[in-house]
Write a protein that holds these residues in place. Sequence first.
Motif, mmCIF file in Angstrom:
data_model
loop_
_atom_site.group_PDB
_atom_site.id
_atom_site.type_symbol
_atom_site.label_atom_id
_atom_site.label_comp_id
_atom_site.label_asym_id
_atom_site.label_seq_id
_atom_site.Cartn_x
_atom_site.Cartn_y
_atom_site.Cartn_z
ATOM 1 N N GLU A 99 46.841 33.789 46.030
ATOM 2 C CA GLU A 99 47.707 33.773 44.723
ATOM 3 C C GLU A 99 46.889 33.491 43.641
ATOM 4 O O GLU A 99 47.312 34.212 42.697
ATOM 5 N N GLU A 100 45.748 32.737 43.671
ATOM 6 C CA GLU A 100 44.964 32.678 42.449
ATOM 7 C C GLU A 100 44.188 33.882 42.091
ATOM 8 O O GLU A 100 44.009 34.192 40.861
ATOM 9 N N ALA A 101 43.867 34.743 43.082
ATOM 10 C CA ALA A 101 43.261 36.259 42.702
ATOM 11 C C ALA A 101 44.166 36.923 41.977
ATOM 12 O O ALA A 101 44.074 37.747 41.203
ATOM 13 N N LYS A 102 45.476 36.921 42.639
ATOM 14 C CA LYS A 102 46.521 37.644 42.153
ATOM 15 C C LYS A 102 46.711 37.258 40.613
ATOM 16 O O LYS A 102 46.817 38.245 39.609
ATOM 17 N N LYS A 103 46.595 36.094 40.375
ATOM 18 C CA LYS A 103 47.007 35.543 39.018
ATOM 19 C C LYS A 103 45.687 36.162 38.113
ATOM 20 O O LYS A 103 46.006 36.258 36.816
ATOM 21 N N LEU A 104 44.599 35.987 38.586
ATOM 22 C CA LEU A 104 43.480 36.584 37.741
ATOM 23 C C LEU A 104 43.483 38.189 37.566
ATOM 24 O O LEU A 104 43.246 38.631 36.211
ATOM 25 N N GLU A 105 44.151 38.727 38.480
ATOM 26 C CA GLU A 105 44.329 40.096 38.366
ATOM 27 C C GLU A 105 45.305 40.587 37.371
ATOM 28 O O GLU A 105 45.037 41.299 36.234
ATOM 29 N N GLU A 106 46.279 39.821 37.176
ATOM 30 C CA GLU A 106 47.513 40.069 36.291
ATOM 31 C C GLU A 106 46.735 39.619 34.637
ATOM 32 O O GLU A 106 47.131 40.175 33.875
ATOM 33 N N PHE A 107 46.021 38.717 35.014
ATOM 34 C CA PHE A 107 45.528 37.996 33.613
ATOM 35 C C PHE A 107 44.355 39.535 33.008
ATOM 36 O O PHE A 107 44.487 39.596 31.705
ATOM 37 N N ARG A 108 43.603 39.937 33.923
ATOM 38 C CA ARG A 108 42.758 40.938 33.613
ATOM 39 C C ARG A 108 43.502 42.313 33.022
ATOM 40 O O ARG A 108 42.947 42.931 32.384
ATOM 41 N N GLU A 109 44.611 42.328 33.759
ATOM 42 C CA GLU A 109 45.278 43.746 33.428
ATOM 43 C C GLU A 109 45.805 43.602 32.015
ATOM 44 O O GLU A 109 46.179 44.594 31.329
ATOM 45 N N LYS A 110 46.473 42.350 31.787
ATOM 46 C CA LYS A 110 46.914 42.025 30.346
ATOM 47 C C LYS A 110 46.265 42.076 29.473
ATOM 48 O O LYS A 110 46.522 43.014 28.332
ATOM 49 N N GLN A 111 44.916 41.709 29.513
ATOM 50 C CA GLN A 111 44.032 41.643 28.475
ATOM 51 C C GLN A 111 43.419 43.320 28.265
ATOM 52 O O GLN A 111 43.232 43.819 27.191
ATOM 53 N N LYS A 112 43.655 43.869 29.486
ATOM 54 C CA LYS A 112 42.983 45.259 29.248
ATOM 55 C C LYS A 112 44.227 46.109 28.580
ATOM 56 O O LYS A 112 43.614 46.890 27.584
ATOM 57 N N ALA A 219 38.047 36.802 24.440
ATOM 58 C CA ALA A 219 36.911 36.260 25.069
ATOM 59 C C ALA A 219 37.113 34.670 25.355
ATOM 60 O O ALA A 219 36.623 34.304 26.474
ATOM 61 N N MET A 220 37.617 33.941 24.442
ATOM 62 C CA MET A 220 37.790 32.547 24.733
ATOM 63 C C MET A 220 38.756 32.118 25.800
ATOM 64 O O MET A 220 38.600 31.548 26.459
ATOM 65 N N GLU A 221 40.007 32.939 25.780
ATOM 66 C CA GLU A 221 40.924 33.118 26.856
ATOM 67 C C GLU A 221 40.391 33.225 28.029
ATOM 68 O O GLU A 221 40.632 32.667 29.154
ATOM 69 N N ARG A 222 39.595 34.385 27.981
ATOM 70 C CA ARG A 222 38.905 34.734 29.383
ATOM 71 C C ARG A 222 38.260 33.570 29.951
ATOM 72 O O ARG A 222 37.931 33.303 31.187
ATOM 73 N N ILE A 223 37.231 33.299 29.013
ATOM 74 C CA ILE A 223 36.265 32.097 29.429
ATOM 75 C C ILE A 223 37.140 30.951 30.043
ATOM 76 O O ILE A 223 36.734 30.295 31.140
ATOM 77 N N ASN A 224 38.032 30.496 29.364
ATOM 78 C CA ASN A 224 38.898 29.474 29.712
ATOM 79 C C ASN A 224 39.561 29.626 31.097
ATOM 80 O O ASN A 224 39.719 28.890 31.855
ATOM 81 N N PHE A 225 40.044 30.873 31.116
ATOM 82 C CA PHE A 225 40.953 31.200 32.375
ATOM 83 C C PHE A 225 39.841 31.151 33.534
ATOM 84 O O PHE A 225 40.126 30.786 34.724
ATOM 85 N N LEU A 226 38.828 31.927 33.545
ATOM 86 C CA LEU A 226 37.730 31.739 34.634
ATOM 87 C C LEU A 226 37.246 30.706 35.003
ATOM 88 O O LEU A 226 37.284 30.246 36.214
ATOM 89 N N ARG A 227 37.020 29.779 34.023
ATOM 90 C CA ARG A 227 36.662 28.317 34.242
ATOM 91 C C ARG A 227 37.570 27.673 34.835
ATOM 92 O O ARG A 227 37.459 26.904 36.048
ATOM 93 N N ASN A 228 38.938 27.559 34.552
ATOM 94 C CA ASN A 228 40.070 26.984 35.278
ATOM 95 C C ASN A 228 40.313 27.499 36.575
ATOM 96 O O ASN A 228 40.785 26.746 37.404
ATOM 97 N N THR A 229 40.050 29.034 36.893
ATOM 98 C CA THR A 229 40.482 29.444 38.022
ATOM 99 C C THR A 229 39.286 29.046 39.171
ATOM 100 O O THR A 229 39.559 28.623 40.247
#
Length: 337
Positions: A99-112, A219-229
């Motif tokens: 589920e966490e991996a799925k959230k990360l995938e959705e976040f990555r696609e949204k930024q893309k 970039a800030m959102e990505r760093i924060n999201f990865l950190r939290n993940t």
Amino acid sequence: MKNLHFKDFFWNSDLTSTGGYDAIIQYLNDGKRTCKEVEEYMKARASIEEKYAKDLLGLSKKVCGHNEMNTLKKSLDMFKLQTEHVSLSHLQLAQSMREEAKKLEEFREKQKEMRKKMEQQMDVLHKQKASQFKKTMDTKKTYEQKCRDKEEADQNVNRNTNTNNTKQIEKLYTKAQQAKQNAEEADRLYHQNVTTLGKARDEWQKEHIKACDMFEKQAMERINFLRNTVWTHLNQLSQQCVTSDELYEEVRKSLEQCDVQEDIEHFVNLRRTGDKPPAPVLYENFYSGQKSPTGAPPSRLPPPIIRRGPLPDPTNNSRDDTVYSTVQDAGYSVIQY
């Protein structure tokens, strides 16, 4: 200390250069790759947890202490039960990781998708800017050449001012006038292109700043999201350790109730067969029929010799006087000494 921002440090002195912009895009691409790598790591870890959970579940179903009894059997049953619970908790952990991996995938696609729109817009502006710059430089060359032609035509007129050839002077004058008109037209086109290039530059610069702000925010959102993940992932692993320990604690509590002496007594009471040992095996003499209380082995001495008189003469005795030996006679023996 003042914070540093993309919009202040990614410019180039060359108008046509995109070095600063390209550096930001490369940084974002590297970040996207990092998101993908973390996503794949978590999926792989989830697969490992799932396989471990299934193996552990299968292990909990194996026979363990089936023939045991009483308190130790209870402890072993608890051991198997909690092993099954641990396996189920690892299965749940695997699902949480996915589920966490799925959230990360959705976040990555949204930024893309957000980046894609901005990059397309910037690519158009870069092409327009480069095209207009080239056009401006071409008109500048034309303008400079026309100016040189005008100067040369004016010099020819001045050199031939004192000549008596009127037609030659008129020809030179006409050529000078044409060169002047050409220079003025080139100047107008050059000035027009410089103005157009200036507008293109202003539009690109404004959009470049907006792109820098958006890319910096991403970039800030990505760093924060990865950190939290990753933080959440580690919390899940820590919680799994706590959960496993709590389940194992139940087994330890059961083992504390395991009483060695009680289990021994339980077995004795359940399976006892008697409280008296078997009597000793006595020796029985084949001939005497007597039993030795001690069970001693038979003596090697021959049986006692009993002397008997000579057989009676059947002719001298009547039927009634006949004497027979029988095997019931304790002193009978076929062996005569």
